[in-house]
Design a protein around this motif. Structure first.
Motif, PDB file in Angstrom:
ATOM      1  N   TYR A 216       0.717  -1.190  -0.106  1.00  0.00           N
ATOM      2  CA  TYR A 216       0.246  -0.031  -0.478  1.00  0.00           C
ATOM      3  C   TYR A 216       0.746   1.320   0.052  1.00  0.00           C
ATOM      4  CZ  TYR A 216      -3.584   3.244   1.348  1.00  0.00           C
ATOM      5  OH  TYR A 216      -4.694   4.855   1.508  1.00  0.00           O
TER       6      TYR A 216
ATOM      7  N   TYR B 248      -8.974   6.697  -8.319  1.00  0.00           N
ATOM      8  CA  TYR B 248      -8.452   8.299  -9.056  1.00  0.00           C
ATOM      9  C   TYR B 248      -7.375   7.848  -9.708  1.00  0.00           C
ATOM     10  CZ  TYR B 248      -6.268  12.023  -7.490  1.00  0.00           C
ATOM     11  OH  TYR B 248      -6.002  13.788  -8.076  1.00  0.00           O
TER      12      TYR B 248
ATOM     13  N   TYR C  97      -6.486  -1.960   4.106  1.00  0.00           N
ATOM     14  CA  TYR C  97      -6.507  -0.923   3.103  1.00  0.00           C
ATOM     15  C   TYR C  97      -7.138  -1.244   2.280  1.00  0.00           C
ATOM     16  CZ  TYR C  97      -3.382   0.496   7.248  1.00  0.00           C
ATOM     17  OH  TYR C  97      -2.562   1.604   8.567  1.00  0.00           O
TER      18      TYR C  97
ATOM     19  N   PRO D 269     -10.207  -1.660   0.587  1.00  0.00           N
ATOM     20  CA  PRO D 269     -10.567  -0.657  -0.046  1.00  0.00           C
ATOM     21  C   PRO D 269     -10.656   0.927  -0.497  1.00  0.00           C
ATOM     22  CG  PRO D 269     -11.461  -1.332   1.513  1.00  0.00           C
ATOM     23  CD  PRO D 269     -10.440  -2.387   2.103  1.00  0.00           C
ATOM     24  N   SER D 270      -9.231   0.938   0.337  1.00  0.00           N
ATOM     25  CA  SER D 270      -8.535   2.409   0.418  1.00  0.00           C
ATOM     26  C   SER D 270      -7.653   2.276  -1.379  1.00  0.00           C
ATOM     27  CB  SER D 270      -7.640   2.699   1.173  1.00  0.00           C
ATOM     28  OG  SER D 270      -7.259   4.007   0.858  1.00  0.00           O
TER      29      SER D 270
ATOM     30  N   ILE E 206       0.646   4.209  -2.431  1.00  0.00           N
ATOM     31  CA  ILE E 206       0.434   6.025  -1.868  1.00  0.00           C
ATOM     32  C   ILE E 206       2.205   6.778  -1.849  1.00  0.00           C
ATOM     33  CG2 ILE E 206       1.375   7.294  -0.080  1.00  0.00           C
ATOM     34  CD1 ILE E 206      -1.462   6.218  -0.017  1.00  0.00           C
TER      35      ILE E 206
ATOM     36  N   TYR F 251      -1.772  -0.773  -6.242  1.00  0.00           N
ATOM     37  CA  TYR F 251      -2.589  -0.801  -6.042  1.00  0.00           C
ATOM     38  C   TYR F 251      -3.581  -2.326  -6.363  1.00  0.00           C
ATOM     39  CZ  TYR F 251      -2.510   3.902  -3.937  1.00  0.00           C
ATOM     40  OH  TYR F 251      -1.925   5.225  -3.643  1.00  0.00           O
TER      41      TYR F 251
ATOM     42  N   PHE G  14     -10.541   3.327  -4.203  1.00  0.00           N
ATOM     43  CA  PHE G  14     -10.185   3.476  -4.576  1.00  0.00           C
ATOM     44  C   PHE G  14      -9.284   4.364  -5.127  1.00  0.00           C
ATOM     45  CE2 PHE G  14     -10.747   8.287  -3.108  1.00  0.00           C
ATOM     46  CZ  PHE G  14     -11.478   8.757  -3.912  1.00  0.00           C
ATOM     47  N   ARG G  15      -7.772   4.153  -3.984  1.00  0.00           N
ATOM     48  CA  ARG G  15      -6.923   4.856  -5.209  1.00  0.00           C
ATOM     49  C   ARG G  15      -6.048   4.853  -6.598  1.00  0.00           C
ATOM     50  NH1 ARG G  15      -4.382   8.045  -1.661  1.00  0.00           N
ATOM     51  NH2 ARG G  15      -4.380   8.640   0.598  1.00  0.00           N
TER      52      ARG G  15
END
Length: 170
Positions: free
Chosen positions: A69, A110, A100, A102-103, A73, A88, A106-107
């Motif tokens: 993750y 994005y 982490y 689900p994040s 980031i 991701y 989403f990322r």
């Protein structure tokens, strides 16, 4: 990797991994070069190789999902969106039960949005790409048109088919 090669026999494996993870996280989050009122600079890209080393030697370690993750980031923060998408994707395929994930989903969306927003809309290239996909789908069939390029079709107009790869005419 140095920690794994030189200290795993001296310390428990989990301890070495934990220290390496903390080093990478510190490198990722710490700002360097502060002076008076200047905030300094961050260099999170220096943590990526350390996180990758952790993932290479211990992909099933209890905190490996955080290493994956954090790699995403970092790439996202550096606006390296293709690398972030790849990180991701590995995150939600390899660690689907991570809190982490689900994040990461989403990322990833994005980052895909940013890639699409920054790419020029080239209708001609898109049309040619669709044509090339269609042409490849005919390979080896009775309607084989793999010898027909988009440029030839555009320049000479309709062609007799089948026209397999290597043929001069249909």
């Amino acid at each position: 990797r140095y920690l794994h090669e030189h200290f795993t026999g001296n310390y428990p494996y989990e301890t070495v991994l934990d220290h390496q993870f903390r080093i990478a996280h510190h490198v990722m989050t710490t700002r360097r070069g502060r002076f008076l009122f200047l905030p300094g600079f961050a260099a999170p890209e220096r943590a990526v190789p350390v996180f990758r080393d952790i993932l290479d030697v211990a992909p099933n370690w209890e905190h490996a999902h955080l290493a994956q993750y954090n790699t995403g980031i970092i790439h996202e923060g550096l606006e390296e969106f293709e690398e972030a998408v790849a990180a991701y994707e590995v995150m939600f395929y390899r660690y689907p039960r991570s809190p982490y994930t689900p994040s990461a989903v989403f990322r990833r969306a994005y980052c895909m949005y940013e890639l699409a927003r920054r790419a020029p809309r080239d209708e001609e290239a898109a049309t040619e790409a669709i044509w090339n996909e269609h042409r490849e789908s005919t390979r080896g069939r009775d309607l084989d048109i793999t010898g027909l390029s988009y440029a030839r079709l555009d320049a000479a107009g309709p062609q007799q088919w089948p026209l397999p790869d290597g043929a001069t005419h249909g």
